[in-house]
Design a protein around this motif. Structure first.
Motif, short mmCIF file in Angstrom:
data_model
loop_
_atom_site.label_atom_id
_atom_site.label_comp_id
_atom_site.label_asym_id
_atom_site.label_seq_id
_atom_site.Cartn_x
_atom_site.Cartn_y
_atom_site.Cartn_z
N LYS A 125 9.15 8.51 -7.25
CA LYS A 125 7.85 8.88 -6.71
C LYS A 125 7.03 9.49 -7.84
CE LYS A 125 8.89 8.60 -2.06
NZ LYS A 125 10.23 8.03 -2.20
N ASP B 293 1.68 -4.65 5.28
CA ASP B 293 1.42 -3.60 4.29
C ASP B 293 1.14 -4.18 2.90
OD1 ASP B 293 1.27 -0.88 3.47
OD2 ASP B 293 3.36 -0.91 2.81
N GLY C 201 6.92 1.20 0.18
CA GLY C 201 7.23 2.57 -0.20
C GLY C 201 8.62 2.96 0.23
N THR D 222 -4.51 5.11 -6.91
CA THR D 222 -5.67 5.26 -6.02
C THR D 222 -6.68 4.17 -6.37
OG1 THR D 222 -6.73 6.81 -7.56
CG2 THR D 222 -5.38 7.76 -5.78
N ARG E 112 0.86 4.26 -2.87
CA ARG E 112 0.70 5.71 -2.62
C ARG E 112 1.84 6.49 -3.25
NH1 ARG E 112 -0.86 3.73 2.52
NH2 ARG E 112 1.22 4.16 3.35
N ASP E 113 3.07 6.00 -3.06
CA ASP E 113 4.23 6.68 -3.65
C ASP E 113 4.13 6.75 -5.17
OD1 ASP E 113 5.35 7.04 -1.17
OD2 ASP E 113 7.00 5.61 -1.45
N ARG F 185 0.82 -1.21 0.00
CA ARG F 185 0.00 0.00 0.00
C ARG F 185 0.86 1.26 0.00
NH1 ARG F 185 -2.22 -3.90 3.09
NH2 ARG F 185 -4.32 -4.59 2.52
N SER F 186 1.95 1.23 0.76
CA SER F 186 2.82 2.40 0.83
C SER F 186 3.46 2.69 -0.53
CB SER F 186 3.89 2.21 1.90
OG SER F 186 4.61 1.00 1.69
#
Length: 316
Positions: free
Chosen positions: A249, A214, A244, A85, A80-81, A76-77
């Motif tokens: 990024k 995660d 992440g 979504t 996001r990076d 998940r991390s």
């Protein structure tokens, strides 16, 4: 408790603290060693004083050729990076097994690559064939997965993004440092998977630090999804995604929207011009340190330390 195994040019060793005991086996490949667990157990219980681990030069405990498969965006991390979504569909890609290197070898940056990135990943080493169509439940994992290794899915981001080419960008020689230990698991060890913590530092600066909690798609589900189209054999390697903290990024949303309106060549030129200011990409002289372990030490895959070098340095 898991049993840690080391591979050197001289053969296989069971790691017992700071010493290692040779395994009396004819096994050459990882698959052959996994099939000779009795010899591993005998070495662990032999009472041999052993050899200091510090005196041994560890090779990758996953022998090649073999299949090397990796999961994409599986924490998940990291999602996001990367600017994702909503739901993320599971995806896999292949890496050339020629990219597998030892836990202390240099990661060599190809001359044309300017944006070299790191991705610590937990590697699953198969212990039995996984035929196409297999459904793997959590309780079935010990039947298919023999052990775990630290891997680093090194990535040439300028190749990956401009060509949308995962295979090339992640398959150069030395782009999959593996080891030092192959942790051969007991069935009860699988209950501790989510306690495994992945940590990666560059020059002592902690960049990645997450547990398997995660993860988006966990190992049993991943193997089931992969088996829809890909068979695996004992000794094959599945990289299960990275948390992440990588150098790459996603750009801020307004910048991303503007970039989408530009011709590809202009967009990527602008993107990499901005990335050139990012100090987290790897450079010659950097040292990457990676560990994966549970807090209680029940499973501990050792420490991987890989210097980064340019081709000219490596050839000297």
């Amino acid at each position: 408790m898991s049993t840690n195994v080391l591979r050197t040019a001289e053969g296989w060793w069971v790691v017992l603290g700071d010493r290692a005991v040779p395994v009396d086996t004819k096994a050459v490949t990882t698959a052959e060693l996994i099939a000779d667990r009795e010899a591993v157990e005998e070495a662990a219980l032999s009472g041999d004083a052993g050899t200091p681990v510090a005196e041994l030069i560890a090779l990758a405990p996953v022998t090649t050729p073999c299949r090397v498969v990796a999961q994409m965006v599986n924490y998940r991390s990291h999602a996001r990076d990367s600017g994702f979504t909503g739901d993320i569909p599971p995806a896999f890609f292949r890496k050339a097994s020629g990219s597998v290197s030892g836990p202390g070898e240099c990661v060599v940056r190809p001359e044309h690559v300017k944006f070299l990135d790191y991705e610590i990943e937990l590697g699953l080493v198969m212990g039995a064939p996984l035929p196409v169509g297999t459904v793997v439940e959590e309780r079935d994992l010990p039947s298919y997965v023999a052990g775990l290794v630290i891997t680093n899915d090194v990535s040439a981001r300028d190749v990956q993004l401009t060509k949308t080419q995962f295979y090339e960008s992640k398959s150069y020689p030395t782009f999959t440092p593996t080891g030092p230990h192959l942790a051969l698991l007991e069935p009860q060890d699988f209950a501790h998977f989510l306690d495994l913590r992945l940590k990666l530092s560059v020059n002592g600066d902690l960049r990645q630090d997450r547990t398997l909690a995660d993860m988006i798609v966990r190992p049993a589900q991943a193997l089931t999804l992969l088996a829809r189209f890909q068979a695996l054999d004992a000794g094959d390697l599945l990289l299960t995604g990275t948390p992440g903290g990588t150098a790459l990024k996603a750009p801020p949303k307004p910048v991303e929207k503007i970039g989408a309106l530009l011709p590809p060549a202009v967009k990527w030129k602008a993107f990499f011009k901005s990335q050139a200011k990012n100090p987290h990409y790897l450079h010659a002289g950097d040292v990457i340190t990676a560990t994966i372990a549970t807090q209680d030490g029940r499973i501990d895959l050792g420490e991987q330390r890989t210097p980064v070098a340019d081709p000219r340095q490596e050839s000297k």
